[in-house]
Design a protein around this motif. Structure first.
Motif, PDB file in Angstrom:
ATOM      1  N   ALA A   1       0.848  -1.189   0.000  1.00  0.00           N
ATOM      2  CA  ALA A   1       0.000   0.000   0.000  1.00  0.00           C
ATOM      3  C   ALA A   1       0.881   1.236   0.000  1.00  0.00           C
ATOM      4  O   ALA A   1       1.957   1.255   0.620  1.00  0.00           O
ATOM      5  N   ILE A   2       0.426   2.287  -0.694  1.00  0.00           N
ATOM      6  CA  ILE A   2       1.177   3.531  -0.802  1.00  0.00           C
ATOM      7  C   ILE A   2       0.248   4.691  -0.471  1.00  0.00           C
ATOM      8  O   ILE A   2      -0.868   4.774  -0.983  1.00  0.00           O
ATOM      9  N   LEU A   3       0.732   5.589   0.395  1.00  0.00           N
ATOM     10  CA  LEU A   3       0.043   6.850   0.677  1.00  0.00           C
ATOM     11  C   LEU A   3       0.907   7.965   0.114  1.00  0.00           C
ATOM     12  O   LEU A   3       1.997   8.237   0.624  1.00  0.00           O
ATOM     13  N   CYS A   4       0.442   8.602  -0.954  1.00  0.00           N
ATOM     14  CA  CYS A   4       1.207   9.640  -1.634  1.00  0.00           C
ATOM     15  C   CYS A   4       0.651  11.006  -1.273  1.00  0.00           C
ATOM     16  O   CYS A   4      -0.563  11.201  -1.235  1.00  0.00           O
ATOM     17  N   GLU A   5       1.549  11.947  -1.022  1.00  0.00           N
ATOM     18  CA  GLU A   5       1.112  13.310  -0.774  1.00  0.00           C
ATOM     19  C   GLU A   5       0.468  13.911  -2.019  1.00  0.00           C
ATOM     20  O   GLU A   5       0.664  13.447  -3.134  1.00  0.00           O
ATOM     21  N   LYS A   6      -0.306  14.937  -1.799  1.00  0.00           N
ATOM     22  CA  LYS A   6      -0.965  15.631  -2.902  1.00  0.00           C
ATOM     23  C   LYS A   6      -0.078  16.784  -3.368  1.00  0.00           C
ATOM     24  O   LYS A   6       0.760  17.270  -2.605  1.00  0.00           O
ATOM     25  N   PRO A   7      -0.275  17.261  -4.615  1.00  0.00           N
ATOM     26  CA  PRO A   7      -1.010  16.576  -5.669  1.00  0.00           C
ATOM     27  C   PRO A   7      -0.312  15.280  -6.052  1.00  0.00           C
ATOM     28  O   PRO A   7       0.893  15.132  -5.870  1.00  0.00           O
ATOM     29  N   LEU A   8      -1.077  14.335  -6.585  1.00  0.00           N
ATOM     30  CA  LEU A   8      -0.541  13.008  -6.863  1.00  0.00           C
ATOM     31  C   LEU A   8       0.679  13.062  -7.757  1.00  0.00           C
ATOM     32  O   LEU A   8       1.650  12.336  -7.532  1.00  0.00           O
ATOM     33  N   ALA A   9       0.659  13.897  -8.780  1.00  0.00           N
ATOM     34  CA  ALA A   9       1.776  13.963  -9.716  1.00  0.00           C
ATOM     35  C   ALA A   9       1.826  15.337 -10.356  1.00  0.00           C
ATOM     36  O   ALA A   9       0.921  16.161 -10.207  1.00  0.00           O
ATOM     37  N   ALA A  10       2.898  15.580 -11.113  1.00  0.00           N
ATOM     38  CA  ALA A  10       3.096  16.876 -11.759  1.00  0.00           C
ATOM     39  C   ALA A  10       2.232  17.042 -12.999  1.00  0.00           C
ATOM     40  O   ALA A  10       1.945  18.168 -13.402  1.00  0.00           O
ATOM     41  N   THR A  11       1.829  15.937 -13.604  1.00  0.00           N
ATOM     42  CA  THR A  11       0.999  15.997 -14.810  1.00  0.00           C
ATOM     43  C   THR A  11      -0.054  14.896 -14.754  1.00  0.00           C
ATOM     44  O   THR A  11       0.141  13.868 -14.074  1.00  0.00           O
ATOM     45  N   PRO A  12      -1.157  15.058 -15.475  1.00  0.00           N
ATOM     46  CA  PRO A  12      -2.157  13.984 -15.535  1.00  0.00           C
ATOM     47  C   PRO A  12      -1.584  12.689 -16.100  1.00  0.00           C
ATOM     48  O   PRO A  12      -1.962  11.604 -15.658  1.00  0.00           O
ATOM     49  N   GLY A  13      -0.665  12.799 -17.071  1.00  0.00           N
ATOM     50  CA  GLY A  13      -0.079  11.598 -17.651  1.00  0.00           C
ATOM     51  C   GLY A  13       0.698  10.791 -16.631  1.00  0.00           C
ATOM     52  O   GLY A  13       0.580   9.562 -16.571  1.00  0.00           O
TER      53      GLY A  13
END
Length: 355
Positions: free
Chosen positions: A111-123
């Motif tokens: 399981a992974i809990l990632c900080e927001k925003p999830l990523a720099a781009t939608p891709g």
């Protein structure tokens, strides 16, 4: 301790990024609850905080002061190689999330809990979501208000039809469309459902080349409800509010989750044939079990580890995180097109801003 914590096995957790949200915020005397991933893991009896990784030596030392028995690494790849982790938190700058989440997938975490925003781009966000899904790994995104008692209670009230059919949602945030805006966009989707299109608006001082804008805009939900996003110009003027208007009433959530105000339409005492809003008590003691209950992050981590055994979807999933990134990028895209409407599914142009 919850009953589920008594019966679950203990999970080994590790954190990449030992800065403010990873470990340091809990040292702020004005923050009365647990505000860090480290503090949340340490608060749960069914989690062992095994390790943390950060290139900064001072941060590693600060982590070890509270995480007795844990190990530290200056390279997150070494931590993933040697620690056999069940749960991974990614608490680094957004541009690093993609590579670190994919490294966690390759290492076989559960399981992974990632900080927001999830990523720099939608891709990048879509690739992270798809990689976790293909590997059977639970991916949650720390839009923490999904676990805040007042917003959870508001969701239940809306599901019960307390204000009837949702017709409009107005959201206020202090600025920075990715850093704070994605929190707001996620909650607007939480209450209003999927978004059909957005139109972005920017203040005169914002340039399309800026890393992050204080963007406002208009929203149309797939349900037919409308929405407005209103951004401040000064990030230090902290405001985070939602005003939800329905066919039978109105629910206002203000003070960044401190106050819920409910109004219902009732027969007007002033005009025949009309109804007016009258106040109804919507508040209740949201915090009843002490500090552990008040912390959104503790609730988020508890939810994540429970998902390992139950295989349920986290309260804020990777797909929810992807959707929030798409809204932020679509607002930027709209501004670059002269505030033209941008429809979903969102297909960003090459020049769409990223963080």
């Amino acid at each position: 301790m919850s009953p589920s914590e008594l019966t679950q096995p203990r999970y080994r957790a590790g954190i990449i990024g030992l800065g403010q949200i990873g470990n340091l915020f809990d040292g702020d005397p004005k923050r009365k609850e647990i505000w860090t991933h480290a503090g949340a893991y340490l608060a749960l009896s069914n989690v062992i905080l095994a390790a943390g990784a950060d290139s900064d030596e001072h941060r590693r030392r600060q982590f070890l002061l509270r995480s007795v028995g844990a190990k530290t690494y200056d390279d997150y790849r070494s931590m993933l190689q040697f620690e056999n982790l069940d749960v991974l938190s990614v608490c680094t700058p957004t541009a690093m999330h993609h590579d670190m989440v994919l490294a966690g997938v390759r290492a076989g975490v559960r399981a992974i809990l990632c900080e927001k925003p999830l990523a720099a781009t939608p891709g990048e966000a879509a690739e992270m979501v798809e990689a976790c899904q293909a590997a059977g790994i639970i991916l949650a995104v720390n839009h923490t208000r999904r676990w805040e008692p007042i917003y959870v209670h508001a969701k239940l009230l809306l599901a019960e039809g307390v204000i009837g059919r949702i017709e409009a949602i107005v959201g206020y945030y202090p600025g920075k469309v990715f850093t704070m805006g994605t929190h707001l966009f996620d909650l607007m989707r939480f209450f209003g459902g999927d978004i059909q299109w957005v139109c972005g608006q920017s203040p005169d001082h914002w340039a399309a080349s800026d890393e992050e804008g204080n963007l406002s805009g208009q929203v149309r939900f797939c349900s037919g409800a409308t929405g407005s996003i209103i951004a401040g110009w000064d990030r230090t003027n902290h405001i985070f509010e939602l005003d939800i208007f329905g066919s039978a009433g109105r629910l206002r959530l203000s003070g960044d989750g401190a106050v819920a105000e409910l109004h219902r339409f009732d027969e007007s005492p002033r005009y025949s044939g009309y109804r007016e809003l009258v106040p109804i008590d919507a508040n209740r003691p949201f915090y009843s079990d002490g500090q552990l209950q008040t912390s959104r992050l503790v609730a988020a981590v508890r939810d994540l580890v429970e998902c390992i055994s139950t295989r349920k979807t986290p309260s804020c999933s990777g797909r929810d995180g992807l959707a929030a990134v798409e809204v932020a990028c679509a607002l930027c895209e709209s501004v670059k097109r002269g505030s033209m409407r941008v429809d979903f599914p969102f297909v960003p142009s090459v020049s769409t801003c990223q963080v």
